[in-house]
Design a protein around this motif. Structure first.
Motif, PDB file in Angstrom:
ATOM      1  N   ASP A 119       0.644  -1.116   0.232  1.00 42.27           N
ATOM      2  CA  ASP A 119       0.155  -0.326   0.022  1.00 42.27           C
ATOM      3  C   ASP A 119       1.181   1.274  -0.136  1.00 42.27           C
ATOM      4  OD1 ASP A 119      -2.626   0.858   0.111  1.00 42.27           O
ATOM      5  OD2 ASP A 119      -2.576   1.372   2.282  1.00 42.27           O
ATOM      6  N   LYS A 125      -1.979  -4.875   7.801  1.00 39.31           N
ATOM      7  CA  LYS A 125      -2.790  -4.783   6.524  1.00 39.31           C
ATOM      8  C   LYS A 125      -2.286  -5.904   5.492  1.00 39.31           C
ATOM      9  CE  LYS A 125      -0.856  -0.364   5.734  1.00 39.31           C
ATOM     10  NZ  LYS A 125      -0.784   0.557   5.733  1.00 39.31           N
ATOM     11  N   GLN A 161      -5.463  -8.436   5.991  1.00 41.50           N
ATOM     12  CA  GLN A 161      -6.518  -7.660   5.477  1.00 41.50           C
ATOM     13  C   GLN A 161      -6.451  -7.405   3.605  1.00 41.50           C
ATOM     14  OE1 GLN A 161      -6.268  -3.676   7.186  1.00 41.50           O
ATOM     15  NE2 GLN A 161      -7.560  -4.480   9.280  1.00 41.50           N
TER      16      GLN A 161
END
Length: 143
Positions: A97, A136, A139
């Motif tokens: 990300d 993260k 997910q």
């Protein structure tokens, strides 16, 4: 007349080659969470996990190495499969990300002619900074 060095019927043991014992996953200090849907499926054919870019950072310059697919995570490190040519003790970054998480390659196991399973440790000083990265990854692998 000289006496024979070896008596008839005497056995001389051969030197046995020393076996290199590779560190096993049991030597890990932390449990790993698998991102795989079916852990019994051959890792070379598994399409699950999270695909991330690998980069090499030299000061402010970022060099793209290639892609890897994360197969398991834990507080101690990450397991991923890749076609990239990496070396043990190589320091690289995985991009999650748009954030770069530093890792050091600890183990390399050839899966087939092109793919390798890489075991790497986090190069992050505290668990408090690792946990958000793990969350993260977890997910993003579910979505």
């Amino acid at each position: 007349m000289d006496k024979p060095i070896i008596l008839q019927g005497e056995l001389i043991p051969a030197d046995k080659p020393k076996k290199n014992i590779a560190p096993s996953i049991e030597s890990r200090r932390h449990v790993r969470l698998s991102l795989r849907i079916d852990a019994q499926e051959d890792v070379a054919f598994a399409c699950d996990g999270l695909t991330v870019p690998l980069i090499d950072k030299n000061h402010w310059i970022k060099n793209y190495i290639g892609l890897a697919n994360i197969k398991d995570i834990g507080l101690g490190g990450v397991g991923l499969i890749t076609r990239c040519s990496l070396q043990v003790n190589q320091k690289i970054y995985i991009t999650i990300d748009n954030e770069h998480a530093p890792i050091t390659v600890m183990r390399i196991k050839r899966v087939n002619g092109k793919l390798s399973f890489i075991g790497a440790k986090w190069d992050i000083e505290s668990e408090e900074k690792i946990i958000p990265i793990l969350n993260k990854i977890n997910q993003m692998s579910k979505s």
